[in-house]
Design a protein around this motif. Structure first.
Motif, PDB file in Angstrom:
ATOM      1  N   GLU B  64      60.103  48.927  47.256  1.00 26.35           N
ATOM      2  CA  GLU B  64      59.020  48.013  46.901  1.00 26.35           C
ATOM      3  C   GLU B  64      57.792  48.769  46.378  1.00 26.35           C
ATOM      4  N   SER B  65      57.483  49.872  47.034  1.00 28.51           N
ATOM      5  CA  SER B  65      56.263  50.579  46.636  1.00 28.51           C
ATOM      6  C   SER B  65      56.404  51.156  45.231  1.00 28.51           C
ATOM      7  N   ALA B  66      57.611  51.607  44.891  1.00 28.18           N
ATOM      8  CA  ALA B  66      57.802  52.142  43.550  1.00 28.18           C
ATOM      9  C   ALA B  66      57.653  51.061  42.495  1.00 28.18           C
ATOM     10  N   ILE B  67      58.145  49.849  42.825  1.00 27.60           N
ATOM     11  CA  ILE B  67      58.006  48.737  41.891  1.00 27.60           C
ATOM     12  C   ILE B  67      56.535  48.390  41.709  1.00 27.60           C
ATOM     13  N   MET B  68      55.814  48.333  42.818  1.00 24.93           N
ATOM     14  CA  MET B  68      54.406  47.991  42.732  1.00 24.93           C
ATOM     15  C   MET B  68      53.637  49.032  41.911  1.00 24.93           C
ATOM     16  N   ARG B  69      54.069  50.265  42.032  1.00 22.16           N
ATOM     17  CA  ARG B  69      53.344  51.336  41.352  1.00 22.16           C
ATOM     18  C   ARG B  69      53.738  51.433  39.877  1.00 22.16           C
ATOM     19  N   ASP B  70      55.057  51.479  39.622  1.00 21.10           N
ATOM     20  CA  ASP B  70      55.519  51.781  38.264  1.00 21.10           C
ATOM     21  C   ASP B  70      56.103  50.581  37.521  1.00 21.10           C
ATOM     22  N   GLY B  71      56.252  49.452  38.231  1.00 23.88           N
ATOM     23  CA  GLY B  71      56.864  48.308  37.578  1.00 23.88           C
ATOM     24  C   GLY B  71      58.377  48.419  37.566  1.00 23.88           C
ATOM     25  N   PHE B  72      59.013  47.401  37.006  1.00 25.01           N
ATOM     26  CA  PHE B  72      60.472  47.392  36.962  1.00 25.01           C
ATOM     27  C   PHE B  72      60.987  48.407  35.949  1.00 25.01           C
ATOM     28  N   GLY B  73      62.179  48.913  36.215  1.00 26.24           N
ATOM     29  CA  GLY B  73      62.756  49.868  35.284  1.00 26.24           C
ATOM     30  C   GLY B  73      64.247  49.672  35.157  1.00 26.24           C
TER      31      GLY B  73
END
Lengths: 324, 318, 518
Positions: B64-73
């Protein structure tokens, strides 16, 4: 349907069912098994399609549940007045029709193109796998499409904006830009339906008489000429029938797609509101049954008139293509 | 759907030709160019079709934190099963939804298919004098409909079906288009078969059940798939007729709620004693989407063969 | 082909019509005085609890109900997910499994649903016979007048004996406000929130200054109430909005804050400024999150609801979850004293028009509302497991109780009684102070007994509701590039929708009412 009805009209009628009551009764008895076989379907349409029809009267009333559909005060055309005067009906009609036209034109173009190209592909596995992948979007629910769109387009975490910010740009407020949505909606519609729709054309290409291709080859036709003079003309009847059907449904939209992409976002209504979303929203978030019924009735009547008109024109041009 | 409906069936009972004899033709440059373009375009378009799925699957395995930081990939960011663990920690809701949807899909497809086939057969019988009137009776409902509000009032206040799964189940049983499509399919069954059955003294229903039905496998597969898709992907009727009246919502409506309201998201993992702010809500939504969609996508390759051949039978012949 | 079709169509039409008339007759209420207890189902709002506590409570409550009314109670939940929709569609569907319906005039469309026939008209005789204690208490204070439509019939029972302040406002953090430069961390003007929000944006990168979702109109209402003397006339809603007001200066002239004055444009411009700052999520119009939880988690600088929520929930949670956050409440109209004492129909109970046992339903309601034992079970649960009474007479919770997972969830908000309500340990310590402050400045709602005949203007109100639902959310979230132009456009559309006719019609009713007031 087109073909079915056309054919039946062309064929001579074996029996007339309406001339004499006696023969009608006898005919019913004689065909009781076939009639019974149709009965479940007939009941279904009576209960779920015909029975609610008198309810369209709500459009002319100030409906309340205590007095019921026919007891509620009659208000004439009051429910239509504002819809017309405010231009809302016009906006809804315009949006619905324009979206449909875009779907029809671009959709058929892409479907034909993909079908022709699939036909050129020789590798069996490539053909199979690419077909399977292209059909995939047709299999998922519109709810999931809404999820996909939000994932791609939202401001904070969307894929598109993630790409933009990674390359140093400023994120775009896509869910506030009404002008962008016709393109987005059309892209999603094409995304969902092209793979599936191309099967029909692909099947039609498969059905083209081989001798035509041989003749073209003997004449030294190039690939382009083969498409132009053999394939495309053979697809014409398919195209016309599909076109007619699409025109008949031009007042209907792809409700689920629109609703799941846009929902209650009023900032986008100007360019995204179609008749069906408006009808749904009036019930679901405004508790407004009378306007909803009024718009629905308008849609039905206008759509009905359009089908009749389209059919009449087609009949003038070529009776074989007429729906009925 | 209307695509298939428009199909003009083969008039004679000739099997659809799916494999063409190889063309003994000399290829010139334009052929190679076209072929190149074709491979490229088809591959591109197929990728375009697959991309969003990859995006969702990746997101469901991201932190979740990676999504919040970098968005979807396109690839999972900080690979984790966390979201799935949440879903299956308290799986009551999702299992309940699965059961409801599977029961509806199986029963609805079976019953709907039988009724549609029966009707399609009867309406295609040339010696059935009522076939035109009944066909029109059914076709007319596509030209004119009561509209959403009157139908809603009729079904909920007069039929008293709101709050019952039947409201959803019954309304999805058939559509005029499917009946007409079936009618077109039946036409590809040679009439001689019906006649031979008659000569043997079989009744109309028996002829249908024993002789005609077995010959219509591709048609049944195609229409069955349409019905199954209708049931599996249903969320709209549920939103109108079920709402929160039932404990277990059909799968896609459950997903619809999870996606659109934070409350539903938390309820779906109720029992796991967490505050909504601690939930990995973005990845949880994606994982729910994967769980709700998975089976129908996995089932597809198994029916693809029938589906394509079914559509081909029904499709337009030039 | 044509003839049989016509015949079939006619038959279908007849079928549909006869079914419609049949159903319109409605079920006859049959009495089951003796024998098996009747099950009465009560519609409440909220998520159905799954912790088993409700069922445990019902096991103790139902014997009481059986004894006193030969009935048992069951719950029907309209879940918070999509609740406005689900509430209205549930009522419209005429589901006869529900007997009692929680409603409210200001947030649950009580008038609309009464007019549309969802509620059973309650005759005085019926109330006197089956809900005598309730009848007497409400009658003594003359509050039945608040529940009548223009046909003179009573349509619901008001929660009129329960002190609550339901005027809305911002909850914000005193600690952050202090750092943002406000004295005592207290904000006293609506537009000063711009400073506060800006500070949060710059200094708390993880938090939204005000995480807010979906279609509320708080930012506009807050500004309008504090900058004008408009007073909203309850009971005339257009969709989800209340578009008709009077002014305090001229309380006998109907007007609308959506139509008159420059304040709406000012409010919208402020909202646009906030949107540009990034006060809320950019995609707020497509977002539905549990924003209160975000506030508790320190991820939002503000939250919006009414005083009762602040006193009962916000202070306690913030003190526990964000120690030192010093939660504060800024209510709309604080600047100019333009706010009202609570209306007495913020909670009300109606009987479903299609209920098979309306008399029984009233009997059950009378017990729930007036029998202390039953009341406590219903509202607080079982003593010892759901709640405890502290030595100083406050209602507290047992060791290890977590309100987010252990709540009873009976959500009875339609007949609470002050005399049965003890203070709670979770109440804000300065509860009385807040009440006193509110009470000092509040006005009484002047139009409690005004009844407006909406038969003639319903189509207009529906049309206005459509316009407002398109424009207000966008104005609220500052989504128009040019708010002034958008407001002008909206006003034109409201005019087209027949605003002037509706206004005049209401004016006529107001004039007639004014005369009876002398």
């Amino acid at each position: 349907m087109a073909a079915a009805l056309t054919q039946e009209r062309v064929q001579p009628r074996e029996t007339s069912t309406t001339k004499k009551p006696k023969s009608l009764l006898r005919s019913i008895v004689r065909n009781r098994v076939l009639l019974l076989m149709c009965l479940p379907a007939i009941l279904f349409f009576v209960v779920f399609s015909y029975a609610p029809m008198p309810g369209a009267w709500i459009a002319f009333t100030n409906f309340n549940y205590r007095d019921g559909i026919f007891g509620s005060p009659f208000v004439g055309l009051r429910n239509f007045e504002f819809l017309i005067q405010s231009g809302q009906l016009w906006l809804l009609t315009k949006n619905t029709v324009l979206y449909n036209l875009a779907f029809i034109v671009l959709g058929n173009f892409l479907q034909i193109a993909i079908a022709i190209m699939l036909n050129e592909v020789r590798s069996k596995y490539f053909k199979k796998i690419s077909q399977a992948v292209m059909f995939l979007p047709y299999f998922i629910s519109v709810v999931l499409i809404g999820v996909i769109a939000f994932n791609l387009l939202n401001y904070d975490t969307g894929y598109v904006n993630a790409l933009i910010t990674q390359t140093g740009g400023d994120p775009i407020k896509i869910y506030s830009i009404a002008g962008a949505w016709p393109i987005i909606i059309i892209l999603f519609q094409l995304w969902q339906s092209t793979g599936y729709g191309s099967i029909v054309y692909f099947a039609a290409i498969m059905g083209i008489d081989n001798s035509l291709f041989e003749a073209a080859a003997i004449d030294g036709a190039s690939a382009w000429q083969r498409i132009r003079y053999v394939i495309l003309p053979s697809l014409k009847p398919t195209f016309i029938i599909l076109l007619l059907f699409s025109l008949g449904g031009i007042m209907n939209g792809n409700f689920g797609l629109f609703w799941n992409l846009v929902g209650n976002n009023a900032a986008l209504f100007q360019t995204t509101d179609i008749i069906e979303t408006s009808v749904y929203r009036m019930i679901i978030s405004q508790n407004n049954f009378t306007s909803s019924t009024a718009v629905g009735l308008y849609q039905s009547l206008f759509g009905f008139a359009l089908v009749m008109l389209a059919n009449w024109i087609v009949r003038k041009i070529n009776e074989d293509y007429a729906l009925f | 759907m209307s695509h298939v409906v428009a199909a003009k069936p083969p008039r004679k009972a000739e099997p659809p030709r799916t494999v063409k004899p190889p063309r003994k033709v000399r290829l010139d440059r334009s052929d190679y160019v076209l072929r190149g373009i074709s491979y490229l375009t088809v591959a591109t378009f197929a990728t375009f079709c697959a991309l969003p799925f990859i995006l969702i699957i990746s997101a469901s395995f991201s932190s979740e934190s990676a999504i919040m930081r970098d968005g979807f990939g396109l690839l999972p960011r900080e690979f984790t099963f966390a979201a799935y663990e949440y879903i299956f920690r308290a799986p009551r809701q999702i299992i309940g939804s699965y059961v409801v949807t599977i029961v509806m899909t199986v029963a609805g497809t079976a019953i709907g298919l039988f009724v549609i086939a029966m009707t399609g057969y009867a309406l295609q019988r040339k010696d059935f004098p009522f076939r035109n009137s009944i066909s029109f009776f059914i076709y007319f409902t596509t030209l004119f409909s009561a509209g959403l509000a009157p139908t809603f009032i009729w079904v909920s206040r007069y039929l008293e079906l709101r709050g019952s799964y039947l409201a959803v189940f019954l309304q999805l049983l058939m559509t005029p288009w499917l009946i007409i499509l079936m009618k077109n399919f039946v036409r590809s069954v040679p009439y001689e078969i019906v006649e031979s059955g008659k000569i043997d003294g079989a009744g109309d229903f028996r002829i249908f059940l024993r002789l005609v039905l077995p010959m219509m496998k591709p048609a049944l597969a195609t229409i069955g798939l349409f019905l199954a898709l209708g049931y599996w992907n249903e969320w709209y009727l549920s939103s109108l007729y079920l709402g929160s009246t039932v404990e277990f919502k059909p799968l896609q409506y459950h997903l619809y709620n999870i996606i659109n309201t934070a409350n539903a998201l938390r309820n779906s993992v109720a029992g796991s004693n967490v505050s909504i702010t601690e939930l990995p809500s973005n990845t949880l939504k994606m994982a729910s989407a994967v769980v709700a969609t998975g089976p129908i996508v996995l089932a597809y390759p198994f029916v693809q063969r029938y589906f394509v051949s079914g559509i081909t039978v029904g499709a337009v012949k030039g | 082909m044509r003839k049989p079709l016509a015949r079939v169509a006619a038959a279908t039409l007849a079928l549909g019509m006869s079914a419609a008339t049949l159903a319109a007759c409605g079920p006859a209420g049959d009495e089951a005085e003796s024998g098996e207890p009747t099950e009465i189902t009560m519609l409440v709002l909220g998520d159905k609890p799954t912790n088993g506590r409700l069922e445990a409570m019902l096991e103790e409550l139902n014997p009481i109900l059986t004894e006193q009314a030969n009935a048992t109670l069951d719950f029907f939940y309209v879940e918070w997910a999509d609740w406005q929709t689900q509430y209205n569609t549930q009522l419209l569907s005429g589901d006869d499994n529900v007997d009692l319906i929680t409603t409210a005039t200001d947030w649950l469309f009580a008038w609309e649903n009464a007019e549309k026939g969802a509620f059973l008209p309650l005759s005085e005789e019926m109330l006197q016979e089956y809900a005598p204690r309730t009848w007497e208490q409400v009658d003594a204070e003359g509050h039945w007048e608040l529940t009548k439509l223009d046909d003179g019939q009573i349509y619901f029972i008001p929660e009129d004996n329960f002190t609550q302040w339901t005027n809305h406002g911002f909850f914000y953090r005193g600690d952050w406000a202090t750092e943002a430069g406000f004295e005592d961390g207290t904000i006293t003007k609506f537009e000063d929130f711009t400073t506060y929000f800006k500070w949060v944006k710059e200094n708390k990168p993880k938090a939204y200054p005000w995480d807010v979702s979906l279609s509320i109109d708080a930012a506009l209402t807050g500004y309008l109430q504090g900058h004008t003397d408009f007073q909203t006339i309850q009971g005339i809603s257009a969709g989800n909005y209340f578009p008709f007001q009077t002014t305090e200066a001229d309380p006998y002239t109907v007007t609308s804050w959506y139509m008159e004055g420059d304040e709406l444009v000012e409010a919208a411009e402020l909202a646009k400024e906030w949107n540009d700052i990034g006060v809320w999520r950019e995609d707020a119009l497509n977002y539905d999150g549990q924003t209160r939880e975000q506030f508790f988690a320190g991820l939002s600088g503000a939250d919006q609801h009414h005083a009762q929520t602040f006193i009962g929930t916000i202070v306690d949670n913030m003190n526990k979850k964000q120690p030192g956050s010093d939660p504060k409440f800024f209510y709309w109209g604080l600047e100019n004293g333009n706010y009202f004492r609570d209306i007495l129909t913020h909670g009300a109970m109606a009987v479903n028009a299609t209920s098979a046992n309306p008399e029984k339903a009233l009997e059950v309601y009378d017990v729930l509302r007036n029998d202390e034992e039953a009341y406590k079970l219903l509202n607080f649960g079982i003593e010892g497991t759901d709640y405890v009474m502290t030595d100083d007479g406050k209602l507290g919770y047992p060791e290890g109780y977590d309100s987010s997972t252990d709540a009873l969830g009976s959500n009875f908000w339609a007949g609470r009684m002050d005399e049965f309500e003890p203070d709670r340990v979770t109440d804000a310590p300065n509860k009385q102070e807040i009440y006193d402050q509110l009470d000092a400045g509040a006005k009484d709602y002047p139009y409690s007994t005004l009844i407006v005949n909406k038969d003639l203007i319903d189509p207009t109100l529906a049309a206005m509701g459509g316009v407002l639902s398109e424009y207000i959310p966008q104005l609220q979230y500052g989504k128009f590039e040019d708010p002034a132009a958008a407001v002008a456009e909206m006003r034109q559309k409201l005019m087209d929708a027949g605003y002037e006719d509706a206004r005049e019609s209401i004016q006529t009713d107001l004039d007639a009412w004014a005369e009876t007031q002398g």
